[in-house]
Design a protein around this motif. Structure first.
Motif, PDB file in Angstrom:
ATOM      1  N   THR A 211      49.634  58.456 133.605  1.00  0.00           N
ATOM      2  CA  THR A 211      50.445  59.278 134.495  1.00  0.00           C
ATOM      3  C   THR A 211      51.608  58.476 135.060  1.00  0.00           C
ATOM      4  OG1 THR A 211      48.463  60.519 135.125  1.00  0.00           O
ATOM      5  CG2 THR A 211      50.396  60.766 136.524  1.00  0.00           C
ATOM      6  N   ASN A 212      52.771  59.096 135.101  1.00  0.00           N
ATOM      7  CA  ASN A 212      53.948  58.471 135.705  1.00  0.00           C
ATOM      8  C   ASN A 212      53.728  58.358 137.207  1.00  0.00           C
ATOM      9  OD1 ASN A 212      56.454  57.719 136.677  1.00  0.00           O
ATOM     10  ND2 ASN A 212      57.584  59.057 135.287  1.00  0.00           N
ATOM     11  N   ILE A 213      53.880  57.155 137.744  1.00  0.00           N
ATOM     12  CA  ILE A 213      53.617  56.934 139.171  1.00  0.00           C
ATOM     13  C   ILE A 213      54.521  57.782 140.048  1.00  0.00           C
ATOM     14  CG2 ILE A 213      55.207  54.982 139.351  1.00  0.00           C
ATOM     15  CD1 ILE A 213      53.201  53.698 141.278  1.00  0.00           C
ATOM     16  N   ASN A 214      55.722  58.111 139.552  1.00  0.00           N
ATOM     17  CA  ASN A 214      56.645  58.936 140.340  1.00  0.00           C
ATOM     18  C   ASN A 214      56.158  60.378 140.460  1.00  0.00           C
ATOM     19  OD1 ASN A 214      58.503  56.819 140.779  1.00  0.00           O
ATOM     20  ND2 ASN A 214      59.417  57.154 138.764  1.00  0.00           N
ATOM     21  N   ASP A 215      55.242  60.779 139.591  1.00  0.00           N
ATOM     22  CA  ASP A 215      54.664  62.119 139.694  1.00  0.00           C
ATOM     23  C   ASP A 215      53.549  62.161 140.740  1.00  0.00           C
ATOM     24  OD1 ASP A 215      56.331  63.055 137.693  1.00  0.00           O
ATOM     25  OD2 ASP A 215      54.897  62.609 136.092  1.00  0.00           O
ATOM     26  N   VAL A 216      53.048  60.988 141.105  1.00  0.00           N
ATOM     27  CA  VAL A 216      51.941  60.898 142.064  1.00  0.00           C
ATOM     28  C   VAL A 216      52.450  60.544 143.461  1.00  0.00           C
ATOM     29  CG1 VAL A 216      49.746  59.768 142.577  1.00  0.00           C
ATOM     30  CG2 VAL A 216      50.404  60.186 140.204  1.00  0.00           C
ATOM     31  N   LEU A 217      53.421  59.627 143.520  1.00  0.00           N
ATOM     32  CA  LEU A 217      53.904  59.108 144.795  1.00  0.00           C
ATOM     33  C   LEU A 217      55.415  59.264 144.925  1.00  0.00           C
ATOM     34  CD1 LEU A 217      52.027  55.685 144.641  1.00  0.00           C
ATOM     35  CD2 LEU A 217      51.226  57.704 145.864  1.00  0.00           C
ATOM     36  N   THR A 218      55.868  59.324 146.149  1.00  0.00           N
ATOM     37  CA  THR A 218      57.299  59.296 146.445  1.00  0.00           C
ATOM     38  C   THR A 218      57.571  58.133 147.384  1.00  0.00           C
ATOM     39  OG1 THR A 218      57.537  61.698 146.226  1.00  0.00           O
ATOM     40  CG2 THR A 218      59.256  60.540 147.445  1.00  0.00           C
ATOM     41  N   GLU A 219      58.473  57.229 146.980  1.00  0.00           N
ATOM     42  CA  GLU A 219      58.836  56.102 147.832  1.00  0.00           C
ATOM     43  C   GLU A 219      59.684  56.602 148.999  1.00  0.00           C
ATOM     44  OE1 GLU A 219      58.060  52.914 147.603  1.00  0.00           O
ATOM     45  OE2 GLU A 219      57.024  52.882 145.667  1.00  0.00           O
ATOM     46  N   MET A 220      59.277  56.242 150.213  1.00  0.00           N
ATOM     47  CA  MET A 220      59.994  56.686 151.409  1.00  0.00           C
ATOM     48  C   MET A 220      61.112  55.691 151.711  1.00  0.00           C
ATOM     49  SD  MET A 220      58.228  59.408 152.066  1.00  0.00           S
ATOM     50  CE  MET A 220      58.680  59.914 153.713  1.00  0.00           C
ATOM     51  N   THR A 221      62.230  55.856 151.001  1.00  0.00           N
ATOM     52  CA  THR A 221      63.388  54.989 151.189  1.00  0.00           C
ATOM     53  C   THR A 221      64.612  55.848 151.453  1.00  0.00           C
ATOM     54  OG1 THR A 221      63.779  54.959 148.788  1.00  0.00           O
ATOM     55  CG2 THR A 221      62.442  53.173 149.703  1.00  0.00           C
ATOM     56  N   GLY A 222      65.677  55.197 151.912  1.00  0.00           N
ATOM     57  CA  GLY A 222      66.926  55.920 152.151  1.00  0.00           C
ATOM     58  C   GLY A 222      66.763  56.997 153.219  1.00  0.00           C
ATOM     59  N   GLN A 223      67.272  58.189 152.902  1.00  0.00           N
ATOM     60  CA  GLN A 223      67.207  59.302 153.847  1.00  0.00           C
ATOM     61  C   GLN A 223      65.777  59.780 154.095  1.00  0.00           C
ATOM     62  OE1 GLN A 223      69.717  60.546 155.653  1.00  0.00           O
ATOM     63  NE2 GLN A 223      71.071  58.984 154.770  1.00  0.00           N
ATOM     64  N   LEU A 224      64.877  59.508 153.141  1.00  0.00           N
ATOM     65  CA  LEU A 224      63.488  59.946 153.302  1.00  0.00           C
ATOM     66  C   LEU A 224      62.784  59.232 154.454  1.00  0.00           C
ATOM     67  CD1 LEU A 224      62.277  60.262 149.589  1.00  0.00           C
ATOM     68  CD2 LEU A 224      62.912  62.095 151.161  1.00  0.00           C
ATOM     69  N   ARG A 225      63.323  58.100 154.886  1.00  0.00           N
ATOM     70  CA  ARG A 225      62.683  57.374 155.981  1.00  0.00           C
ATOM     71  C   ARG A 225      62.744  58.165 157.290  1.00  0.00           C
ATOM     72  NH1 ARG A 225      60.696  52.645 154.827  1.00  0.00           N
ATOM     73  NH2 ARG A 225      60.269  52.320 157.038  1.00  0.00           N
ATOM     74  N   ASN A 226      63.664  59.113 157.378  1.00  0.00           N
ATOM     75  CA  ASN A 226      63.722  59.959 158.574  1.00  0.00           C
ATOM     76  C   ASN A 226      62.512  60.877 158.684  1.00  0.00           C
ATOM     77  OD1 ASN A 226      66.234  58.881 159.345  1.00  0.00           O
ATOM     78  ND2 ASN A 226      67.335  60.330 158.031  1.00  0.00           N
ATOM     79  N   GLN A 227      61.764  61.040 157.559  1.00  0.00           N
ATOM     80  CA  GLN A 227      60.591  61.898 157.568  1.00  0.00           C
ATOM     81  C   GLN A 227      59.321  61.139 157.943  1.00  0.00           C
ATOM     82  OE1 GLN A 227      60.266  64.008 153.825  1.00  0.00           O
ATOM     83  NE2 GLN A 227      62.472  64.432 153.741  1.00  0.00           N
ATOM     84  N   ILE A 228      59.416  59.805 158.051  1.00  0.00           N
ATOM     85  CA  ILE A 228      58.254  59.000 158.415  1.00  0.00           C
ATOM     86  C   ILE A 228      57.889  59.265 159.869  1.00  0.00           C
ATOM     87  CG2 ILE A 228      57.380  56.647 158.713  1.00  0.00           C
ATOM     88  CD1 ILE A 228      59.194  55.796 156.406  1.00  0.00           C
ATOM     89  N   SER A 229      56.594  59.379 160.118  1.00  0.00           N
ATOM     90  CA  SER A 229      56.126  59.626 161.489  1.00  0.00           C
ATOM     91  C   SER A 229      54.904  58.754 161.762  1.00  0.00           C
ATOM     92  CB  SER A 229      55.774  61.109 161.675  1.00  0.00           C
ATOM     93  OG  SER A 229      55.289  61.353 162.970  1.00  0.00           O
ATOM     94  N   MET A 230      55.025  57.890 162.770  1.00  0.00           N
ATOM     95  CA  MET A 230      53.911  57.020 163.150  1.00  0.00           C
ATOM     96  C   MET A 230      53.937  56.766 164.645  1.00  0.00           C
ATOM     97  SD  MET A 230      55.164  53.339 161.591  1.00  0.00           S
ATOM     98  CE  MET A 230      55.234  53.987 159.925  1.00  0.00           C
ATOM     99  N   LYS A 231      52.823  56.273 165.180  1.00  0.00           N
ATOM    100  CA  LYS A 231      52.686  56.039 166.613  1.00  0.00           C
ATOM    101  C   LYS A 231      52.153  54.641 166.852  1.00  0.00           C
ATOM    102  CE  LYS A 231      50.542  57.957 170.787  1.00  0.00           C
ATOM    103  NZ  LYS A 231      49.633  59.006 171.318  1.00  0.00           N
ATOM    104  N   GLN A 232      52.903  53.856 167.595  1.00  0.00           N
ATOM    105  CA  GLN A 232      52.488  52.499 167.912  1.00  0.00           C
ATOM    106  C   GLN A 232      51.413  52.502 168.994  1.00  0.00           C
ATOM    107  OE1 GLN A 232      55.589  50.028 169.530  1.00  0.00           O
ATOM    108  NE2 GLN A 232      54.553  48.115 169.006  1.00  0.00           N
ATOM    109  N   GLY A 233      50.528  51.524 168.936  1.00  0.00           N
ATOM    110  CA  GLY A 233      49.477  51.398 169.928  1.00  0.00           C
ATOM    111  C   GLY A 233      48.304  52.328 169.719  1.00  0.00           C
TER     112      GLY A 233
END
Length: 277
Positions: A211-233
């Motif tokens: 399987t092509n890894i790009n069909d399984v995962l999407t690298e969160m780079t560039g503009q896609l980093r605005n979609q990242i959501s995390m909470k410190q602590g």
């Protein structure tokens, strides 16, 4: 061996696999970021026996003319469940909880001298000494955490006052007032069923898959980093429901006992037949 024994033994083999998965889920009920697996079953291929030599006698029949005999059941799929676990407030600056259930951190592992990128939801990070004047960001098992360019995240050993933004940017202050920054490497999983457990709370792409890894995962780079959501602590708890796993465990045990009883009864009937003089 008669057919009932074959069917029961086939099914018992598959039930054992389900039992192993349930046991693994329960063993990781307190593991940060662990994602459980759920099992579904399907019938094995059935055999058809044509017991009607005269097809004219079956004119108008709505059901299949053959006798269909099953051969047991098999585990159809072991599916990774990505539902969000509960959040635990820790107040520790290097603890990070992901808020999007499809997003994972990237970690560099070494298996028999071969480097491999794996993925985890466990955001319990720390710094480990590297050389004389540097430290590297590592996960709970000591594996280096990667940045968006698949490079290890290395800071000066005098780093302090760690801050991690909602979109995965880590900033540290040095004792001389300078700052160093890095973007945590992140992926979004599109097809979780293609991921396999690599141990130590890590997931990865199977080595044998085409399987092509790009069909399984999407690298969160560039503009896609605005979609990242995390909470410190904070840390994300496991999504394992112990009560449900215990119920499933009891059901599997009863099914296993039923199949075992079928083998015992078949053996007794064969003993009676063989004992006829």
């Amino acid at each position: 061996m008669n057919r009932s024994m074959i069917i029961a033994s086939n099914t018992m083999n598959q039930l054992q696999k389900q039992l192993d998965i349930i046991s693994n889920n329960m063993a990781n009920a307190d593991t940060n970021g662990f994602k459980k697996r759920e099992v579904t079953f399907t019938d094995l291929l059935a055999q058809s026996f044509n017991n009607q030599p005269n097809k004219n006698d079956e004119i108008g029949r709505l059901t299949p003319t053959e006798i269909r005999l099953g051969t047991g059941a098999k585990m159809a799929q072991s599916q990774l469940v990505l539902t969000q676990g509960n959040l635990k407030e820790t107040g520790r600056p290097l603890d990070v909880a992901l808020m999007n259930e499809k997003q994972f951190f990237k970690v560099l592992t070494n298996n028999n001298g071969k480097n491999e990128i794996c993925y985890t939801r466990d955001g319990n990070f720390s710094f480990s000494p590297m050389g004389t004047n540097e430290v590297v960001l590592v996960n709970n098992s000591g594996y280096p955490v990667l940045d968006e360019n698949n490079q290890m995240i290395i800071f000066n050993k005098n780093a302090k006052d760690y801050a991690i933004s909602d979109n995965g940017k880590i900033t540290v202050k040095l004792t001389n007032g300078e700052q160093q920054t890095a973007n945590l490497g992140m992926v979004s999983v599109k097809k979780p069923q293609f991921l396999e457990q690599k141990g130590e709370n890590l997931l990865g792409i199977p080595e044998t898959t085409n399987t092509n890894i790009n069909d399984v995962l999407t690298e969160m780079t560039g503009q896609l980093r605005n979609q990242i959501s995390m909470k410190q602590g904070s840390l994300e708890a496991s999504n394992v429901d112990t009560g449900k796993e215990m119920t499933d465990l009891i059901n599997v045990q009863r099914s296993y006992q039923f199949q075992s009883k079928a083998i015992t009864m078949s053996d007794q009937m064969m003993g009676l037949i063989n004992g006829i003089r």
